[in-house]
Design an enzyme around this catalytic site. Structure first.
Site, mmCIF file in Angstrom:
data_model
loop_
_atom_site.group_PDB
_atom_site.id
_atom_site.type_symbol
_atom_site.label_atom_id
_atom_site.label_comp_id
_atom_site.label_asym_id
_atom_site.label_seq_id
_atom_site.Cartn_x
_atom_site.Cartn_y
_atom_site.Cartn_z
ATOM 1 N N CYS A 109 0.859 -1.177 0.000
ATOM 2 C CA CYS A 109 0.000 0.000 0.000
ATOM 3 C C CYS A 109 0.894 1.224 0.000
ATOM 4 O O CYS A 109 1.708 1.402 0.900
ATOM 5 C CB CYS A 109 -0.867 0.065 1.261
ATOM 6 S SG CYS A 109 -2.388 -0.836 1.094
ATOM 7 N N ILE A 110 0.772 2.046 -1.014
ATOM 8 C CA ILE A 110 1.625 3.235 -1.083
ATOM 9 C C ILE A 110 0.801 4.458 -0.671
ATOM 10 O O ILE A 110 -0.288 4.639 -1.185
ATOM 11 C CB ILE A 110 2.189 3.443 -2.494
ATOM 12 C CG1 ILE A 110 2.917 2.202 -2.956
ATOM 13 C CG2 ILE A 110 3.092 4.648 -2.543
ATOM 14 C CD1 ILE A 110 4.186 1.881 -2.222
#
Lengths: 110, 100, 129
Positions: A109-110
């Site tokens: 997850c960025i």
């Protein structure tokens, strides 16, 4: 960042994920959920417990796509789909449910 | 593919692994502490000399000079490049593999 | 290059991650694993290679309780969930360390040096550490 909970100081990162997973308890989860405007139902708990078991087994918080696939495999397609999970956790099942489960931010997850 | 090696062959096995897994036709650029592998007459010189037919070897001149090796003989066939030559090598090859 | 289009029309590249270091002496192995998971989450064609001391990352029975570090070997078993199915171990590296594929935490493809050269040469991006 940090907050007090039942007389203990709970450290979090800047996004609210608790730093020390060993401080987690179901009561703390309820409090974290309240912060996210989520009232914990049995369905919420099922996902949170699923994540905790996943972490226990693999030592990571799964990315959302992986979470959906894994839930589908073990709880069936009615629950292993993004619509169902986003209804429970509107800001993202991996992100919100992981936070409530006391896990780190999901890898990927960025 | 362009392989780069930046560790001394006397401290690490990086060069050896690179030579083992570099396919025929690849280029190998020795840089930073990797330049020690380009010198002739060392314990590892033969490992490079043995691959001279199927790989092309380059060494980064500024790293040679920085280590006082400008006058030291290199293994025959190793070509010295400057930073511009380094860039050319990267552009010429589809992919790079930096052995760290 | 042979980029193919992934779903939603995105370009899929072949990424190979080459692990050459043992697990706990440095941070490289753990960081590399996290990078693999991120690449996989972006639906890239990911393969993971274990050569040299990198094969030690997969040794069964790791227990890090007393060194105060996270045991990340169970995470390799999650790679399948991330659709990372290409795990290669170099036969020579394994044998040099007296290990067999049965002693590893995940099923892997044990390949010869020559085969690995071929597979590596076909990649768009190779990241070693």
């Amino acid at each position: 960042m940090a907050f007090q909970f039942n007389g203990t100081t709970v450290e979090t990162d800047e996004e609210g994920y608790i730093q020390d997973i060993s401080l987690w308890s179901p009561e703390l989860a309820e409090a974290l959920a309240k912060d996210e405007n989520i009232e914990m139902s049995d369905d919420h708990w099922e996902v949170v417990n699923f994540l905790r078991n996943y972490y226990e087994e693999y030592q990571i918080a799964p990315a959302v796509r992986v979470l959906i696939k894994a839930i589908k495999k073990s709880l069936g397609p009615d629950k292993g789909n993004s619509k169902y999970l986003y209804e429970l956790f509107p800001y993202g099942p991996a992100k919100q449910a992981c936070k409530i489960a006391g896990l780190p931010k999901p890898t990927g997850c960025i | 593919m362009l392989h780069t090696v930046n560790k001394s062959p006397f401290e690490r096995n990086t060069l050896r692994s690179c030579l083992r897994l570099a396919q025929k036709g690849s280029a190998v650029l020795l840089m930073e502490d990797g330049v020690y592998a380009a010198l002739s007459g060392t314990a590892v010189s033969d490992e490079i000399a043995d691959r001279m037919d199927d790989l092309s070897f380059y060494v980064l001149g500024p790293d040679i000079a920085a280590r006082g090796l400008s006058e030291s003989p290199l293994i025959g066939g190793v070509q010295v490049v400057d930073y511009g030559g380094f860039v050319d090598l990267v552009v010429e090859h589809e992919a790079s593999n930096a052995w760290l | 290059m042979s980029d193919e289009m992934g779903y939603e029309g995105e370009v899929v590249k072949r990424f190979m991650y080459v692990n050459r270091k043992a697990p706990y002496g440095t941070i490289y192995a753990l960081e590399n694993l996290e990078t693999v998971l991120i690449a996989a989450a972006f639906d890239q064609d990911v393969s993971v290679v274990f050569v040299d001391d990198g094969v030690y990352q997969l040794k069964k029975g790791q227990d890090t309780k007393e060194i105060g570090m996270k045991n990340f070997s169970p995470t390799f078993r999650a790679l399948d969930d991330y659709d990372v199915e290409k795990l290669y171990v170099e036969k020579e590296s394994l044998e040099a360390r007296g290990l067999t594929a049965e002693e590893l935490v995940v099923p892997v493809e044990v390949v010869s040096t020559e085969d690995l050269r071929e597979i590596m040469a076909q990649q768009d991006v190779v990241l070693s550490c």
